[in-house]
Design a protein around this motif. Structure first.
Motif, PDB file in Angstrom:
ATOM      1  N   ASN A  78     -16.020  69.360  60.150  1.00 28.65           N
ATOM      2  CA  ASN A  78     -15.267  68.257  59.552  1.00 28.65           C
ATOM      3  C   ASN A  78     -14.688  68.701  58.218  1.00 28.65           C
ATOM      4  N   SER A  79     -13.475  68.319  57.974  1.00 30.69           N
ATOM      5  CA  SER A  79     -12.843  68.639  56.700  1.00 30.69           C
ATOM      6  C   SER A  79     -12.164  67.386  56.179  1.00 30.69           C
ATOM      7  N   ILE A  80     -12.416  67.083  54.899  1.00 30.54           N
ATOM      8  CA  ILE A  80     -11.710  65.941  54.321  1.00 30.54           C
ATOM      9  C   ILE A  80     -10.355  66.378  53.792  1.00 30.54           C
ATOM     10  N   ALA A  81     -10.141  67.688  53.658  1.00 28.99           N
ATOM     11  CA  ALA A  81      -8.848  68.185  53.187  1.00 28.99           C
ATOM     12  C   ALA A  81      -7.815  68.054  54.302  1.00 28.99           C
ATOM     13  N   LYS A  82      -6.705  67.440  53.953  1.00 28.86           N
ATOM     14  CA  LYS A  82      -5.643  67.211  54.927  1.00 28.86           C
ATOM     15  C   LYS A  82      -4.303  67.564  54.286  1.00 28.86           C
ATOM     16  N   THR A  83      -3.338  67.882  55.125  1.00 31.97           N
ATOM     17  CA  THR A  83      -1.977  68.068  54.630  1.00 31.97           C
ATOM     18  C   THR A  83      -1.067  67.084  55.355  1.00 31.97           C
ATOM     19  N   VAL A  84      -0.084  66.612  54.633  1.00 34.49           N
ATOM     20  CA  VAL A  84       0.985  65.823  55.223  1.00 34.49           C
ATOM     21  C   VAL A  84       2.219  66.710  55.167  1.00 34.49           C
ATOM     22  N   THR A  85       2.845  66.913  56.311  1.00 36.23           N
ATOM     23  CA  THR A  85       4.042  67.734  56.385  1.00 36.23           C
ATOM     24  C   THR A  85       5.254  66.842  56.591  1.00 36.23           C
ATOM     25  N   ILE A  86       6.228  66.995  55.707  1.00 32.24           N
ATOM     26  CA  ILE A  86       7.493  66.287  55.825  1.00 32.24           C
ATOM     27  C   ILE A  86       8.505  67.309  56.317  1.00 32.24           C
ATOM     28  N   SER A  87       9.053  67.072  57.506  1.00 40.17           N
ATOM     29  CA  SER A  87      10.060  67.977  58.075  1.00 40.17           C
ATOM     30  C   SER A  87      11.450  67.446  57.767  1.00 40.17           C
ATOM     31  N   LEU A  88      12.313  68.347  57.324  1.00 40.48           N
ATOM     32  CA  LEU A  88      13.663  67.976  56.932  1.00 40.48           C
ATOM     33  C   LEU A  88      14.686  68.840  57.653  1.00 40.48           C
ATOM     34  N   ASP A  89      15.860  68.299  57.818  1.00 36.28           N
ATOM     35  CA  ASP A  89      16.971  69.048  58.387  1.00 36.28           C
ATOM     36  C   ASP A  89      17.572  69.899  57.267  1.00 36.28           C
ATOM     37  N   ASP A  90      16.868  70.973  56.906  1.00 38.22           N
ATOM     38  CA  ASP A  90      17.264  71.856  55.817  1.00 38.22           C
ATOM     39  C   ASP A  90      16.900  73.286  56.199  1.00 38.22           C
ATOM     40  N   ILE A  91      17.864  74.156  56.251  1.00 43.06           N
ATOM     41  CA  ILE A  91      17.614  75.528  56.678  1.00 43.06           C
ATOM     42  C   ILE A  91      16.764  76.284  55.666  1.00 43.06           C
ATOM     43  N   VAL A  92      16.976  76.057  54.391  1.00 46.20           N
ATOM     44  CA  VAL A  92      16.258  76.793  53.357  1.00 46.20           C
ATOM     45  C   VAL A  92      14.779  76.423  53.327  1.00 46.20           C
ATOM     46  N   LYS A  93      14.452  75.147  53.342  1.00 41.54           N
ATOM     47  CA  LYS A  93      13.053  74.696  53.268  1.00 41.54           C
ATOM     48  C   LYS A  93      12.870  73.537  54.231  1.00 41.54           C
ATOM     49  N   PRO A  94      12.637  73.829  55.531  1.00 40.04           N
ATOM     50  CA  PRO A  94      12.551  72.746  56.521  1.00 40.04           C
ATOM     51  C   PRO A  94      11.240  71.963  56.512  1.00 40.04           C
ATOM     52  N   HIS A  95      10.173  72.513  55.938  1.00 42.00           N
ATOM     53  CA  HIS A  95       8.882  71.818  55.939  1.00 42.00           C
ATOM     54  C   HIS A  95       8.301  71.805  54.527  1.00 42.00           C
ATOM     55  N   HIS A  96       7.838  70.630  54.126  1.00 41.86           N
ATOM     56  CA  HIS A  96       7.196  70.467  52.820  1.00 41.86           C
ATOM     57  C   HIS A  96       5.791  69.944  53.072  1.00 41.86           C
ATOM     58  N   LYS A  97       4.777  70.704  52.635  1.00 43.98           N
ATOM     59  CA  LYS A  97       3.381  70.306  52.838  1.00 43.98           C
ATOM     60  C   LYS A  97       2.799  69.766  51.542  1.00 43.98           C
TER      61      LYS A  97
END
Length: 126
Positions: A78-97
């Motif tokens: 079990n891990s309480i650490a989580k990430t939320v990933t925001i995916s964007l229509d952007d070639i340079v940086k498509p995912h922000h965690k």
């Protein structure tokens, strides 16, 4: 500088860093008629923009949001650490965690984010 002082400085920096990660899921939340702001993400309802890590995008460029648990070597896995990933229509940086180390706050953040995106004219992720 002695090793003890150096070690104390490193410990203090670690406490401040992890304390900020823990508290960002609880505090630093702004929700009003103009904007939603939490964990370094800002959604401007009037302009219809999302700002992530200092860069703004139209909310229509958001292609997905999801949360996932980080793997843990804990006895039960079990891990309480989580990430939320925001995916964007952007070639340079498509995912922000965005990292959360407090229990349940990644899910609550993602739910609020989905509602805020919809309110700003973006996609519906419900």
């Amino acid at each position: 500088m002695s090793f003890d002082k150096f070690l104390m400085i490193i410990i203090l920096i670690a406490i401040l860093f992890y304390g900020r990660l823990f508290l960002k899921g609880i505090y630093y939340t702004i929700i009003d008629d103009r904007e939603f702001r939490q964990a370094g993400v800002r959604i401007d309802f009037t302009r219809g923009t999302i700002t992530v890590k200092g860069k703004s995008y139209p909310v229509g460029k958001v292609t997905g949001i999801r949360w996932e648990a980080l793997t843990s070597s804990h006895k039960h896995g079990n891990s309480i650490a989580k990430t939320v990933t925001i995916s964007l229509d952007d070639i340079v940086k498509p995912h922000h965690k965005i990292l959360f180390i407090s229990k349940g706050h990644a899910q609550k953040f993602m739910q609020r984010l989905a509602v805020a995106l919809r309110k700003a004219g973006g996609p519906d992720f419900v």
